[in-house]
Scaffold this motif. Structure first.
Motif, PDB file in Angstrom:
ATOM      1  N   UNK A  42       9.034  29.566  65.906  1.00 10.66           N
ATOM      2  CA  UNK A  42       9.340  28.591  64.668  1.00 10.66           C
ATOM      3  C   UNK A  42      10.869  28.534  64.923  1.00 10.66           C
ATOM      4  N   UNK A  43      11.649  29.313  65.140  1.00 10.63           N
ATOM      5  CA  UNK A  43      13.098  29.230  65.397  1.00 10.63           C
ATOM      6  C   UNK A  43      13.328  28.502  66.699  1.00 10.63           C
ATOM      7  N   UNK A  44      12.535  28.664  67.676  1.00 10.92           N
ATOM      8  CA  UNK A  44      12.916  27.893  68.873  1.00 10.92           C
ATOM      9  C   UNK A  44      12.574  26.548  68.568  1.00 10.92           C
ATOM     10  N   UNK A  45      11.430  26.255  67.857  1.00 13.85           N
ATOM     11  CA  UNK A  45      11.075  24.876  67.606  1.00 13.85           C
ATOM     12  C   UNK A  45      12.152  24.157  66.505  1.00 13.85           C
ATOM     13  N   UNK A  46      12.960  24.749  65.617  1.00 17.07           N
ATOM     14  CA  UNK A  46      13.712  24.005  64.641  1.00 17.07           C
ATOM     15  C   UNK A  46      15.344  24.328  65.077  1.00 17.07           C
ATOM     16  N   UNK A  47      15.444  25.449  65.323  1.00 19.48           N
ATOM     17  CA  UNK A  47      17.067  25.818  65.583  1.00 19.48           C
ATOM     18  C   UNK A  47      17.850  25.783  67.006  1.00 19.48           C
ATOM     19  N   UNK A  48      16.687  26.104  67.969  1.00 17.68           N
ATOM     20  CA  UNK A  48      17.254  26.133  69.230  1.00 17.68           C
ATOM     21  C   UNK A  48      17.705  24.792  69.944  1.00 17.68           C
ATOM     22  N   UNK A  49      16.885  23.726  69.509  1.00 19.85           N
ATOM     23  CA  UNK A  49      17.378  22.503  70.089  1.00 19.85           C
ATOM     24  C   UNK A  49      18.657  21.850  69.556  1.00 19.85           C
ATOM     25  N   UNK A  50      19.086  22.256  68.265  1.00 28.98           N
ATOM     26  CA  UNK A  50      20.442  22.242  67.755  1.00 28.98           C
ATOM     27  C   UNK A  50      21.446  22.998  68.430  1.00 28.98           C
ATOM     28  N   UNK A  51      21.077  24.530  68.816  1.00 28.53           N
ATOM     29  CA  UNK A  51      22.149  25.018  69.360  1.00 28.53           C
ATOM     30  C   UNK A  51      22.221  24.490  70.860  1.00 28.53           C
ATOM     31  N   UNK A  52      21.189  24.194  71.416  1.00 29.42           N
ATOM     32  CA  UNK A  52      21.129  23.760  72.941  1.00 29.42           C
ATOM     33  C   UNK A  52      22.178  22.353  73.098  1.00 29.42           C
ATOM     34  N   UNK A  53      22.059  21.754  72.058  1.00 33.11           N
ATOM     35  CA  UNK A  53      22.941  20.316  72.147  1.00 33.11           C
ATOM     36  C   UNK A  53      24.329  20.948  71.890  1.00 33.11           C
ATOM     37  N   UNK A  54      24.639  21.578  70.924  1.00 30.40           N
ATOM     38  CA  UNK A  54      25.903  22.099  70.553  1.00 30.40           C
ATOM     39  C   UNK A  54      26.729  22.676  71.532  1.00 30.40           C
ATOM     40  N   UNK A  55      25.873  23.465  72.504  1.00 29.95           N
ATOM     41  CA  UNK A  55      26.625  24.383  73.657  1.00 29.95           C
ATOM     42  C   UNK A  55      26.370  23.596  75.141  1.00 29.95           C
ATOM     43  N   UNK A  56      25.975  22.351  74.976  1.00 33.99           N
ATOM     44  CA  UNK A  56      25.613  21.755  76.409  1.00 33.99           C
ATOM     45  C   UNK A  56      26.905  21.740  77.199  1.00 33.99           C
ATOM     46  N   UNK A  57      28.218  21.753  76.765  1.00 36.71           N
ATOM     47  CA  UNK A  57      29.256  21.457  77.510  1.00 36.71           C
ATOM     48  C   UNK A  57      29.454  22.965  78.208  1.00 36.71           C
ATOM     49  N   UNK A  58      29.370  24.081  77.547  1.00 38.82           N
ATOM     50  CA  UNK A  58      29.576  25.375  78.279  1.00 38.82           C
ATOM     51  C   UNK A  58      28.420  25.734  79.058  1.00 38.82           C
ATOM     52  N   UNK A  59      27.166  25.198  78.831  1.00 42.15           N
ATOM     53  CA  UNK A  59      26.110  25.319  79.547  1.00 42.15           C
ATOM     54  C   UNK A  59      26.020  24.890  80.932  1.00 42.15           C
ATOM     55  N   UNK A  60      26.901  23.650  80.818  1.00 41.89           N
ATOM     56  CA  UNK A  60      27.095  22.933  82.089  1.00 41.89           C
ATOM     57  C   UNK A  60      28.225  23.506  82.872  1.00 41.89           C
ATOM     58  N   UNK A  61      29.114  24.222  82.421  1.00 41.16           N
ATOM     59  CA  UNK A  61      30.170  24.892  83.021  1.00 41.16           C
ATOM     60  C   UNK A  61      29.738  26.109  83.634  1.00 41.16           C
ATOM     61  N   UNK A  62      28.622  26.699  82.851  1.00 38.26           N
ATOM     62  CA  UNK A  62      28.159  28.071  83.562  1.00 38.26           C
ATOM     63  C   UNK A  62      26.924  27.759  84.351  1.00 38.26           C
ATOM     64  N   UNK A  63      26.545  26.378  84.760  1.00 41.95           N
ATOM     65  CA  UNK A  63      25.536  26.162  85.518  1.00 41.95           C
ATOM     66  C   UNK A  63      24.255  26.591  84.851  1.00 41.95           C
ATOM     67  N   UNK A  64      24.123  26.707  83.567  1.00 43.93           N
ATOM     68  CA  UNK A  64      22.774  26.996  82.906  1.00 43.93           C
ATOM     69  C   UNK A  64      22.821  28.336  82.421  1.00 43.93           C
ATOM     70  N   UNK A  65      23.618  29.177  82.796  1.00 44.63           N
ATOM     71  CA  UNK A  65      23.493  30.677  82.477  1.00 44.63           C
ATOM     72  C   UNK A  65      23.988  30.835  80.955  1.00 44.63           C
TER      73      UNK A  65
END
Length: 116
Positions: A42-65
């Motif tokens: 349930x958390x993966x369906x509701x909260x994880x997309x929001x966290x993924x979008x908010x952390x997109x810049x750092x995710x790109x900088x770390x090459x997805x790590x």
């Protein structure tokens, strides 16, 4: 892989991790593992997309790590919501569990896709 299959697989992974790493991960019962797996889904369906979008810049900088850190945060949130029957010894244990869960889910998802 469907939602309920993933919930069952994650519950089995939680039980296996608690058996192999008892000093890092605590699961009190099979039912607690199923409940934690359902809460994680349930958390993966509701909260994880929001966290993924908010952390997109750092995710790109770390090459997805950084996505591993997001998965560990989701596991910590799951432990917070489930209660004392499901716990991690620390954030490092959550990161290790996140890596193992991701690898096992990728392998099992690949097997389910090949059977169709």
């Amino acid at each position: 892989m469907g939602f309920w299959k993933r919930v069952l697989v994650n519950a089995l992974i939680f039980l296996a991790l608690a058996g192999f790493l008892p000093h890092m991960i605590f699961v009190s019962s099979i039912w607690m593992a199923l409940g934690a797996s359902l809460v994680l889904g349930i958390l993966n369906a509701l909260i994880k997309p929001i966290l993924t979008i908010l952390s997109l810049p750092i995710t790109i900088l770390t090459l997805g790590l950084f996505s591993v850190v997001i998965n560990a945060v989701m596991l910590q949130l799951t432990a917070l919501f489930v209660g004392s029957g499901f716990a991690f010894s620390g954030f490092g244990a959550s990161i290790l569990a996140a890596v193992i869960i991701s690898v096992v889910n990728a392998i099992i998802s690949d097997r389910f896709m090949r059977q169709k």
